[in-house]
Design a protein around this motif. Structure first.
Motif, PDB file in Angstrom:
ATOM      1  N   THR A 135       0.850  -1.187   0.000  1.00 29.25           N
ATOM      2  CA  THR A 135       0.000   0.000   0.000  1.00 29.25           C
ATOM      3  C   THR A 135       0.881   1.230   0.000  1.00 29.25           C
ATOM      4  O   THR A 135       1.658   1.450   0.926  1.00 29.25           O
ATOM      5  CB  THR A 135      -0.921   0.029   1.235  1.00 29.25           C
ATOM      6  OG1 THR A 135      -1.720  -1.169   1.235  1.00 29.25           O
ATOM      7  CG2 THR A 135      -1.820   1.257   1.209  1.00 29.25           C
ATOM      8  N   ILE A 171      -1.108   7.776   0.632  1.00 26.53           N
ATOM      9  CA  ILE A 171      -1.413   9.009  -0.089  1.00 26.53           C
ATOM     10  C   ILE A 171      -1.827  10.066   0.935  1.00 26.53           C
ATOM     11  O   ILE A 171      -2.730   9.828   1.738  1.00 26.53           O
ATOM     12  CB  ILE A 171      -2.545   8.771  -1.104  1.00 26.53           C
ATOM     13  CG1 ILE A 171      -2.114   7.696  -2.111  1.00 26.53           C
ATOM     14  CG2 ILE A 171      -2.920  10.059  -1.809  1.00 26.53           C
ATOM     15  CD1 ILE A 171      -3.224   7.228  -3.019  1.00 26.53           C
ATOM     16  N   VAL A 199      -8.927   8.123  -4.791  1.00 25.24           N
ATOM     17  CA  VAL A 199      -8.512   7.393  -3.595  1.00 25.24           C
ATOM     18  C   VAL A 199      -8.373   8.399  -2.468  1.00 25.24           C
ATOM     19  O   VAL A 199      -7.611   9.355  -2.568  1.00 25.24           O
ATOM     20  CB  VAL A 199      -7.163   6.660  -3.814  1.00 25.24           C
ATOM     21  CG1 VAL A 199      -6.740   5.938  -2.547  1.00 25.24           C
ATOM     22  CG2 VAL A 199      -7.280   5.690  -4.976  1.00 25.24           C
ATOM     23  N   GLY A 251      -4.474   4.390   1.075  1.00 27.80           N
ATOM     24  CA  GLY A 251      -3.646   4.634  -0.094  1.00 27.80           C
ATOM     25  C   GLY A 251      -3.982   3.685  -1.219  1.00 27.80           C
ATOM     26  O   GLY A 251      -4.993   2.997  -1.201  1.00 27.80           O
ATOM     27  N   ARG A 252      -3.102   3.639  -2.190  1.00 25.25           N
ATOM     28  CA  ARG A 252      -3.314   2.789  -3.362  1.00 25.25           C
ATOM     29  C   ARG A 252      -2.652   1.438  -3.114  1.00 25.25           C
ATOM     30  O   ARG A 252      -1.480   1.364  -2.782  1.00 25.25           O
ATOM     31  CB  ARG A 252      -2.724   3.451  -4.594  1.00 25.25           C
ATOM     32  CG  ARG A 252      -3.108   2.711  -5.869  1.00 25.25           C
ATOM     33  CD  ARG A 252      -2.913   3.511  -7.111  1.00 25.25           C
ATOM     34  NE  ARG A 252      -3.405   4.860  -7.135  1.00 25.25           N
ATOM     35  CZ  ARG A 252      -4.661   5.225  -7.448  1.00 25.25           C
ATOM     36  NH1 ARG A 252      -5.563   4.315  -7.713  1.00 25.25           N
ATOM     37  NH2 ARG A 252      -4.983   6.489  -7.498  1.00 25.25           N
ATOM     38  N   GLN A 253      -3.448   0.375  -3.290  1.00 26.36           N
ATOM     39  CA  GLN A 253      -2.959  -0.970  -3.015  1.00 26.36           C
ATOM     40  C   GLN A 253      -2.540  -1.678  -4.299  1.00 26.36           C
ATOM     41  O   GLN A 253      -3.179  -1.532  -5.335  1.00 26.36           O
ATOM     42  CB  GLN A 253      -4.035  -1.780  -2.304  1.00 26.36           C
ATOM     43  CG  GLN A 253      -4.344  -1.223  -0.930  1.00 26.36           C
ATOM     44  CD  GLN A 253      -5.337  -2.083  -0.176  1.00 26.36           C
ATOM     45  OE1 GLN A 253      -6.073  -2.861  -0.753  1.00 26.36           O
ATOM     46  NE2 GLN A 253      -5.335  -1.941   1.143  1.00 26.36           N
ATOM     47  N   HIS A 254      -1.453  -2.444  -4.192  1.00 25.79           N
ATOM     48  CA  HIS A 254      -0.906  -3.196  -5.313  1.00 25.79           C
ATOM     49  C   HIS A 254      -0.663  -4.629  -4.849  1.00 25.79           C
ATOM     50  O   HIS A 254      -0.002  -4.846  -3.830  1.00 25.79           O
ATOM     51  CB  HIS A 254       0.418  -2.574  -5.791  1.00 25.79           C
ATOM     52  CG  HIS A 254       0.290  -1.137  -6.158  1.00 25.79           C
ATOM     53  ND1 HIS A 254      -0.040  -0.730  -7.423  1.00 25.79           N
ATOM     54  CD2 HIS A 254       0.425  -0.015  -5.409  1.00 25.79           C
ATOM     55  CE1 HIS A 254      -0.096   0.596  -7.453  1.00 25.79           C
ATOM     56  NE2 HIS A 254       0.179   1.045  -6.243  1.00 25.79           N
ATOM     57  N   TYR A 268       1.858  12.048  -4.257  1.00 26.30           N
ATOM     58  CA  TYR A 268       2.116  10.934  -3.349  1.00 26.30           C
ATOM     59  C   TYR A 268       3.088  11.322  -2.234  1.00 26.30           C
ATOM     60  O   TYR A 268       3.271  10.569  -1.290  1.00 26.30           O
ATOM     61  CB  TYR A 268       2.711   9.756  -4.117  1.00 26.30           C
ATOM     62  CG  TYR A 268       1.694   8.899  -4.841  1.00 26.30           C
ATOM     63  CD1 TYR A 268       1.305   7.668  -4.332  1.00 26.30           C
ATOM     64  CD2 TYR A 268       1.139   9.313  -6.038  1.00 26.30           C
ATOM     65  CE1 TYR A 268       0.395   6.871  -4.991  1.00 26.30           C
ATOM     66  CE2 TYR A 268       0.222   8.520  -6.712  1.00 26.30           C
ATOM     67  CZ  TYR A 268      -0.146   7.308  -6.183  1.00 26.30           C
ATOM     68  OH  TYR A 268      -1.052   6.525  -6.842  1.00 26.30           O
ATOM     69  N   TRP A 295       5.370   3.513   2.025  1.00 28.68           N
ATOM     70  CA  TRP A 295       4.574   2.346   1.679  1.00 28.68           C
ATOM     71  C   TRP A 295       4.670   1.305   2.777  1.00 28.68           C
ATOM     72  O   TRP A 295       5.629   1.251   3.532  1.00 28.68           O
ATOM     73  CB  TRP A 295       4.966   1.772   0.320  1.00 28.68           C
ATOM     74  CG  TRP A 295       6.351   1.229   0.207  1.00 28.68           C
ATOM     75  CD1 TRP A 295       6.731  -0.080   0.353  1.00 28.68           C
ATOM     76  CD2 TRP A 295       7.556   1.947  -0.079  1.00 28.68           C
ATOM     77  NE1 TRP A 295       8.091  -0.201   0.166  1.00 28.68           N
ATOM     78  CE2 TRP A 295       8.620   1.030  -0.097  1.00 28.68           C
ATOM     79  CE3 TRP A 295       7.851   3.300  -0.327  1.00 28.68           C
ATOM     80  CZ2 TRP A 295       9.940   1.404  -0.347  1.00 28.68           C
ATOM     81  CZ3 TRP A 295       9.154   3.669  -0.569  1.00 28.68           C
ATOM     82  CH2 TRP A 295      10.176   2.729  -0.579  1.00 28.68           C
TER      83      TRP A 295
END
Length: 118
Positions: free
Chosen positions: A52, A55, A62, A68-71, A89, A99
């Motif tokens: 994650t 952000i 988001v 935050g943005r999850q990958h 970011y 992260w």
């Protein structure tokens, strides 16, 4: 243990680089963000993992309150590149991107920065 910084390794069209991977830590990592920084995350564990990227404000739908943005990093030799990251970011407190990992077993990360040729 606290969030730990990883220095970015510069890459450009005139160099060949084998990235230096660092083991994931429970408290997460951070690095300077100049808009040309990206992460390369590997997972050798039998379970997929999530990275994650935090952000500090609303970005592309988001909301920061959602984390935050999850990958997703696939199981068993998953190798994912995330980024580069726009300035949105960057954490205002220290000028870095942060992260976190859903779990750290089998996870390593390299931080790379695209550098213009000189």
């Amino acid at each position: 243990m606290a969030r730990t910084a990883i220095a970015a390794e510069a890459i450009n069209s005139q160099t060949t680089r084998t990235p230096t991977f660092t083991a994931a830590i429970a408290d997460g990592h951070m690095t300077i963000n100049d808009g040309s920084t990206f992460l390369r995350v590997r997972n050798t564990d039998a379970s997929p993992k999530t990275v994650t990227v935090l952000i500090p404000s609303t970005l592309a739908g988001v909301v920061a309150a959602n984390g935050g943005r999850q990958h997703t990093i696939p199981a068993n030799t998953g190798d994912v590149t995330i980024g580069p990251f726009p300035p949105d970011y960057t954490q205002p407190s220290d000028g870095r991107i942060w992260w976190d990992y859903s779990a750290i077993t089998g996870v390593t990360v390299a931080v790379l920065k695209v550098e213009r040729n000189k």
